[in-house]
Enzyme design. Structure first.
Site, PDB file in Angstrom:
ATOM      1  N   HIS A 139       0.874  -1.184   0.000  1.00  9.91           N
ATOM      2  CA  HIS A 139       0.000   0.000   0.000  1.00  9.91           C
ATOM      3  C   HIS A 139       0.915   1.239   0.000  1.00  9.91           C
ATOM      4  CE1 HIS A 139      -2.831   2.939   1.784  1.00  9.91           C
ATOM      5  NE2 HIS A 139      -3.797   2.105   1.468  1.00  9.91           N
ATOM      6  N   ASP A 216       3.321  -4.428   8.220  1.00 12.24           N
ATOM      7  CA  ASP A 216       2.101  -3.652   8.055  1.00 12.24           C
ATOM      8  C   ASP A 216       0.946  -4.637   8.195  1.00 12.24           C
ATOM      9  OD1 ASP A 216      -0.130  -2.376   7.200  1.00 12.24           O
ATOM     10  OD2 ASP A 216       0.663  -1.713   5.265  1.00 12.24           O
ATOM     11  N   GLN A 219      -4.206  -5.066   7.071  1.00 13.55           N
ATOM     12  CA  GLN A 219      -5.181  -6.021   6.530  1.00 13.55           C
ATOM     13  C   GLN A 219      -5.206  -7.324   7.307  1.00 13.55           C
ATOM     14  OE1 GLN A 219      -7.522  -5.439   4.466  1.00 13.55           O
ATOM     15  NE2 GLN A 219      -6.825  -3.443   3.759  1.00 13.55           N
ATOM     16  N   LYS A 242     -10.239  -0.766  10.516  1.00 12.96           N
ATOM     17  CA  LYS A 242     -10.339  -1.989   9.698  1.00 12.96           C
ATOM     18  C   LYS A 242     -10.586  -3.215  10.580  1.00 12.96           C
ATOM     19  CE  LYS A 242      -7.119  -0.273   6.217  1.00 12.96           C
ATOM     20  NZ  LYS A 242      -7.890   0.136   5.048  1.00 12.96           N
ATOM     21  N   CYS A 381      -4.746   2.384  -3.683  1.00 15.05           N
ATOM     22  CA  CYS A 381      -3.493   2.898  -3.102  1.00 15.05           C
ATOM     23  C   CYS A 381      -2.333   1.921  -3.335  1.00 15.05           C
ATOM     24  CB  CYS A 381      -3.642   3.201  -1.614  1.00 15.05           C
ATOM     25  SG  CYS A 381      -4.834   4.486  -1.269  1.00 15.05           S
TER      26      CYS A 381
HETATM   27  C1  LIG Z   1      -2.157  -2.897   3.633  1.00 10.74           C
HETATM   28  C2  LIG Z   1      -2.533  -1.514   4.096  1.00 10.74           C
HETATM   29  N1  LIG Z   1      -1.633  -0.759   4.734  1.00 10.74           N
HETATM   30  C3  LIG Z   1      -1.916   0.466   5.174  1.00 10.74           C
HETATM   31  C4  LIG Z   1      -3.154   1.017   4.980  1.00 10.74           C
HETATM   32  C5  LIG Z   1      -3.426   2.402   5.484  1.00 10.74           C
HETATM   33  O1  LIG Z   1      -4.393   2.373   6.486  1.00 10.74           O
HETATM   34  P1  LIG Z   1      -4.951   3.745   7.109  1.00 10.74           P
HETATM   35  O2  LIG Z   1      -5.468   4.534   5.958  1.00 10.74           O
HETATM   36  O3  LIG Z   1      -6.024   3.281   8.040  1.00 10.74           O
HETATM   37  O4  LIG Z   1      -3.814   4.399   7.803  1.00 10.74           O
HETATM   38  C6  LIG Z   1      -4.135   0.285   4.305  1.00 10.74           C
HETATM   39  C7  LIG Z   1      -5.462   0.859   4.038  1.00 10.74           C
HETATM   40  O5  LIG Z   1      -6.194   0.427   3.178  1.00 10.74           O
HETATM   41  C8  LIG Z   1      -3.819  -1.022   3.859  1.00 10.74           C
HETATM   42  O6  LIG Z   1      -4.714  -1.775   3.215  1.00 10.74           O
END
Ligand SMILES: Cc1ncc(COP(=O)(O)O)c(C=O)c1O
Length: 426
Positions: A139, A216, A219, A242, A381
């Protein structure tokens, strides 16, 4: 909360049979009908998950029974807020296997958690010529912060390549994991391909090279078991919204020795020990990384969301979503011109991104909406991943603990309806 509360000593302190009908009753929004009179088929949980009643109740309880600012009041409400916040932090710590609650920092979400590490660890630790290793499926939240700090520190961002079915190509890991790699930062689960990454093997190989590992888990936390000791990783980031919790709150786990060695990311109230006119000294962790007033109500709500997930059982949620993904593969691959991106169901979590020949992903999402099916279209993203896929955009359906097999059928029916609208051969 409206289910038996486990102690959250482990992710599955009180596993019980998974009853999706009963789970759905915990989420008031799912009983809503759309303007068309259709029920909502919510297949966008990877973007943001719906909230169970117990989380809404917990936030309301805080606001109506004892709200005050945190870590400042000596009076009864202030003390109660502090207790609730620390209980939430301890719940998160037990859930992810942290050795102590102080290793859990409240942030605004996964994005902020990764930026915090990039700025606070990266600025102090990266030297010119050093490398930070990511993967092609990250992402943007796990790419751009590293580009920013690497540009400043004259370091380089490198990427683990993918296999043709969208898994990490570990045969080629040694080409990019070098003696200059200071940190490997990767997603535990792709937000597009659904791929579940082999964190244990990568951690072992990274440690052999002397590199740190950041996961990270934005998900993966909602979809399965997470334990920062097994394998022993250094940093972990996730977002509350999430994982059935509030927006504007998330967490960063960091190994104590690393957090202690890092300078603060943001300056302000609460993060200091002493302030003089010409310099300041820092509070101990976690306060050192929690400048200003944190989102108090949301942080308390996040603890409740984690208790809810633990009560359902992370393994049970994973198994339920696996059933849905397998069904989606069966139903969707029978549709002419439809291509699912990423690996087979046994290698992924509850995410299915696809393309349909002759229908643009945005048109697809709009037509699915006509049938009450809420999905997301775009690059999600992950522009570098979409460049690699050679697709400017995809349509993504993503499942949560409340998703059902009937909703998978509704998705397949709605895709057939979209193809018919475009007069594509049945
Ligand atoms: C794999 C992953 N990392 C990071 C993020 C960023 O999350 P946030 O926008 O809640 O900070 C997302 C959001 O879709 C994601 O899917």
């Amino acid at each position: 909360m409206n289910r038996a509360q486990p102690a959250v000593d482990s992710p599955d302190a009180a596993p019980k049979p998974f009853d999706v009908a009963s789970v759905r009753r915990d989420f008031p929004i799912l009983a809503q009908t759309l303007k068309s009179g259709r029920p909502i088929v919510y297949l966008d949980s990877a973007a943001s998950a719906q909230k169970p009643q117990c989380v809404l109740d917990k936030q309301n309880e805080c606001l109506t029974k004892y709200y005050a600012n945190a870590y400042r009041g000596v009076y009864e409400f202030g003390a109660r807020v502090d207790d609730e916040l620390e209980e939430s932090r301890a719940t998160i710590a037990r859930f992810i296997g942290a050795k102590s609650p102080e290793e859990v920092i409240f942030t605004s979400g996964a994005t902020m958690s990764i930026n915090l590490v990039a700025q606070a660890w990266g600025r102090k630790s990266l030297e010119p010529g050093d490398e930070v290793l990511l993967t092609l499926m990250e992402h943007h939240a796990n790419i751009v912060p590293w580009q920013l700090i690497c540009r400043e520190r004259l370091a380089t961002v490198r990427f683990i390549p993918l296999t043709s079915d969208g898994q990490l190509n570990l045969d080629r890991l040694d080409e990019v994991l070098t003696d200059r790699t200071r940190l490997v930062s990767l997603t535990a689960m792709s937000n597009v391909l659904g791929t579940i990454n082999p964190i244990a093997e990568i951690t072992e190989r990274a440690k052999r090279r002397g590199a740190l590992v950041m996961v990270d888990a934005a998900q993966s936390v909602p979809h399965g078991r997470v334990n920062v000791q097994d394998p022993a990783i250094d940093f972990l980031a996730f977002s509350g919204h999430k994982v059935y919790g509030p927006t504007g709150i998330g967490a960063l786990y960091g190994r104590r020795a690393l957090l202690d060695s890092m300078d603060p990311f943001l300056g302000g109230g609460h993060m200091i020990d002493e302030v003089f006119l010409d310099h300041s000294t820092w509070a101990e962790i976690p306060a050192k990384f929690e400048a200003g007033t944190i989102p108090i109500v949301e942080a308390i709500g996040l603890g409740e969301a984690i208790r809810y997930v633990a009560a359902l059982g992370t393994d049970a949620i994973r198994d339920h979503e696996h059933q849905l993904v397998s069904a989606a593969f069966d139903r969707l691959s029978a549709i002419p011109g439809l291509q699912i991106l990423g690996p087979a169901p046994d290698k992924r979590g509850g995410i299915v991104a696809f393309t349909v020949q002759g229908v643009h992903p945005h048109d697809m999402a709009s037509l699915l909406d006509e049938r009450g099916v809420a999905v997301r279209a775009g690059h999600h993203c992950t522009m570098p991943l979409h460049d690699w896929l050679n697709e400017p955009a995809t349509t993504r359906a993503s499942f949560g603990c409340y998703s059902t097999l009937d909703e998978v059928d509704a998705l397949a029916d709605a895709i057939r309806f979209a193809r018919k609208t475009f007069r594509l051969a049945p």
